[in-house]
Design a protein around this motif. Structure first.
Motif, PDB file in Angstrom:
ATOM      1  N   ALA A 192      52.737 -80.266 -15.535  1.00  0.00           N
ATOM      2  CA  ALA A 192      53.194 -78.954 -16.000  1.00  0.00           C
ATOM      3  C   ALA A 192      54.637 -79.065 -16.478  1.00  0.00           C
ATOM      4  CB  ALA A 192      53.100 -77.933 -14.881  1.00  0.00           C
ATOM      5  N   SER A 193      54.988 -78.283 -17.455  1.00  0.00           N
ATOM      6  CA  SER A 193      56.320 -78.346 -18.052  1.00  0.00           C
ATOM      7  C   SER A 193      57.351 -77.673 -17.149  1.00  0.00           C
ATOM      8  CB  SER A 193      56.316 -77.668 -19.426  1.00  0.00           C
ATOM      9  OG  SER A 193      56.093 -76.274 -19.268  1.00  0.00           O
ATOM     10  N   PHE A 194      58.611 -77.948 -17.435  1.00  0.00           N
ATOM     11  CA  PHE A 194      59.709 -77.364 -16.659  1.00  0.00           C
ATOM     12  C   PHE A 194      59.733 -75.841 -16.815  1.00  0.00           C
ATOM     13  CE2 PHE A 194      64.097 -75.893 -16.276  1.00  0.00           C
ATOM     14  CZ  PHE A 194      64.456 -76.430 -15.055  1.00  0.00           C
ATOM     15  N   ASP A 195      59.490 -75.379 -18.052  1.00  0.00           N
ATOM     16  CA  ASP A 195      59.527 -73.934 -18.317  1.00  0.00           C
ATOM     17  C   ASP A 195      58.482 -73.176 -17.511  1.00  0.00           C
ATOM     18  OD1 ASP A 195      61.620 -74.171 -20.078  1.00  0.00           O
ATOM     19  OD2 ASP A 195      60.333 -74.504 -21.814  1.00  0.00           O
ATOM     20  N   GLN A 196      57.331 -73.806 -17.273  1.00  0.00           N
ATOM     21  CA  GLN A 196      56.255 -73.128 -16.552  1.00  0.00           C
ATOM     22  C   GLN A 196      56.452 -73.185 -15.021  1.00  0.00           C
ATOM     23  OE1 GLN A 196      52.990 -75.380 -18.204  1.00  0.00           O
ATOM     24  NE2 GLN A 196      52.408 -73.696 -19.587  1.00  0.00           N
ATOM     25  N   ASN A 197      57.291 -74.128 -14.538  1.00  0.00           N
ATOM     26  CA  ASN A 197      57.472 -74.288 -13.084  1.00  0.00           C
ATOM     27  C   ASN A 197      58.951 -74.453 -12.727  1.00  0.00           C
ATOM     28  OD1 ASN A 197      54.538 -74.757 -11.933  1.00  0.00           O
ATOM     29  ND2 ASN A 197      54.681 -75.912 -13.841  1.00  0.00           N
ATOM     30  N   LYS A 198      59.753 -73.559 -13.240  1.00  0.00           N
ATOM     31  CA  LYS A 198      61.198 -73.665 -13.015  1.00  0.00           C
ATOM     32  C   LYS A 198      61.551 -73.642 -11.527  1.00  0.00           C
ATOM     33  CE  LYS A 198      62.774 -71.664 -17.380  1.00  0.00           C
ATOM     34  NZ  LYS A 198      63.490 -70.548 -18.038  1.00  0.00           N
ATOM     35  N   ILE A 240      63.232 -78.812  -6.033  1.00  0.00           N
ATOM     36  CA  ILE A 240      63.261 -80.269  -5.826  1.00  0.00           C
ATOM     37  C   ILE A 240      64.634 -80.843  -6.177  1.00  0.00           C
ATOM     38  CG2 ILE A 240      62.331 -82.473  -6.641  1.00  0.00           C
ATOM     39  CD1 ILE A 240      59.624 -81.016  -6.994  1.00  0.00           C
ATOM     40  N   ILE A 241      65.204 -80.382  -7.307  1.00  0.00           N
ATOM     41  CA  ILE A 241      66.517 -80.870  -7.739  1.00  0.00           C
ATOM     42  C   ILE A 241      67.595 -80.515  -6.718  1.00  0.00           C
ATOM     43  CG2 ILE A 241      68.347 -80.557  -9.469  1.00  0.00           C
ATOM     44  CD1 ILE A 241      66.032 -80.219 -11.538  1.00  0.00           C
ATOM     45  N   ILE A 242      67.572 -79.261  -6.222  1.00  0.00           N
ATOM     46  CA  ILE A 242      68.581 -78.825  -5.252  1.00  0.00           C
ATOM     47  C   ILE A 242      68.457 -79.587  -3.938  1.00  0.00           C
ATOM     48  CG2 ILE A 242      69.316 -76.882  -3.807  1.00  0.00           C
ATOM     49  CD1 ILE A 242      68.564 -75.062  -6.208  1.00  0.00           C
ATOM     50  N   ILE A 243      67.219 -79.733  -3.428  1.00  0.00           N
ATOM     51  CA  ILE A 243      67.003 -80.455  -2.170  1.00  0.00           C
ATOM     52  C   ILE A 243      67.435 -81.916  -2.306  1.00  0.00           C
ATOM     53  CG2 ILE A 243      65.244 -81.338  -0.586  1.00  0.00           C
ATOM     54  CD1 ILE A 243      63.739 -78.696  -0.995  1.00  0.00           C
ATOM     55  N   SER A 244      67.073 -82.550  -3.430  1.00  0.00           N
ATOM     56  CA  SER A 244      67.447 -83.952  -3.655  1.00  0.00           C
ATOM     57  C   SER A 244      68.958 -84.106  -3.734  1.00  0.00           C
ATOM     58  CB  SER A 244      66.797 -84.469  -4.942  1.00  0.00           C
ATOM     59  OG  SER A 244      65.396 -84.401  -4.858  1.00  0.00           O
TER      60      SER A 244
END
Length: 204
Positions: free
Chosen positions: A1-7, A13-17
């Protein structure tokens, strides 16, 4: 799925990482500071500047509940040639207060002497019971004395409380040097304890 569909999922995930990486770096940094502090060899207050024979005294405090102490510790090393006289580790000194003889700690001190004490026979050790509350008593596992000139190490096994209200109520003990078999077992235990501290004793 694209970033736009699952922001939401991607951002989570980015924040936790990112937080994980930041915390990992911080924990590793703090561990290095603690390691440097533990590895430090402290000078005894009563060392004589004119003495040129050196011993490293390593105290291993037990991992039992309330094993650490803030009482002032005294020791006397007896050898085949001479003895050290009573030497003091002043835990009320601001530099040492709350940093040495704490539960599961390994504390190293540099002791100077006018000359060699010879082959070490026994170690007499005591404290003045001046610590407050649970910090009066002390559980000592063992002591290693390292002659820095000959590189010989002497092992003194204790595994007893220095406490008026525990076991036999003694705060003054004479500990003989360990025999060959005891020394071999103690070397193994020391290496195992050091390895466990490296693997389990770090935040990261």
């Amino acid at each position: 799925a694209s970033f736009d569909q699952n922001k939401t999922i991607y951002l989570t995930i980015i924040i936790i990482s990112s937080l994980y990486i930041i915390l990992f770096i911080w924990c590793r940094y703090m561990d290095l500071i603690v390691d440097r502090s533990k590895a430090k060899i402290r000078l005894l207050e009563d060392n004589n500047i004119d003495d040129f024979y050196f011993y490293e005294i390593i105290f291993f405090t037990g991992n039992r509940f309330n094993a650490g102490t803030d009482s002032i510790v005294y020791f006397n090393i007896s050898g085949s040639i001479a003895d050290s006289g009573y030497r003091k580790v002043n835990c009320t000194n601001e530099e040492l207060k709350g940093k040495v003889f704490q539960r599961a700690s390994i504390d190293s001190f540099l002791m100077t002497s006018q000359s060699s004490l010879g082959s070490l026979n026994y170690l007499r050790i005591c404290h003045d019971n001046s610590g407050k509350g649970s910090k009066e008593s002390w559980f000592l596992k063992f002591v290693i004395i390292h002659d820095l000139q000959t590189r010989e190490k002497f092992y003194f096994i204790c595994n007893k409380w220095f406490a008026l209200d525990k076991e036999d109520g003694l705060i003054d003990r004479v500990i003989p040097v360990a025999a060959s078999k005891q020394k071999t077992e103690l070397k193994y235990l020391t290496e195992k304890q050091t390895k466990n501290k490296l693997s389990d004793g770090h935040i990261w």
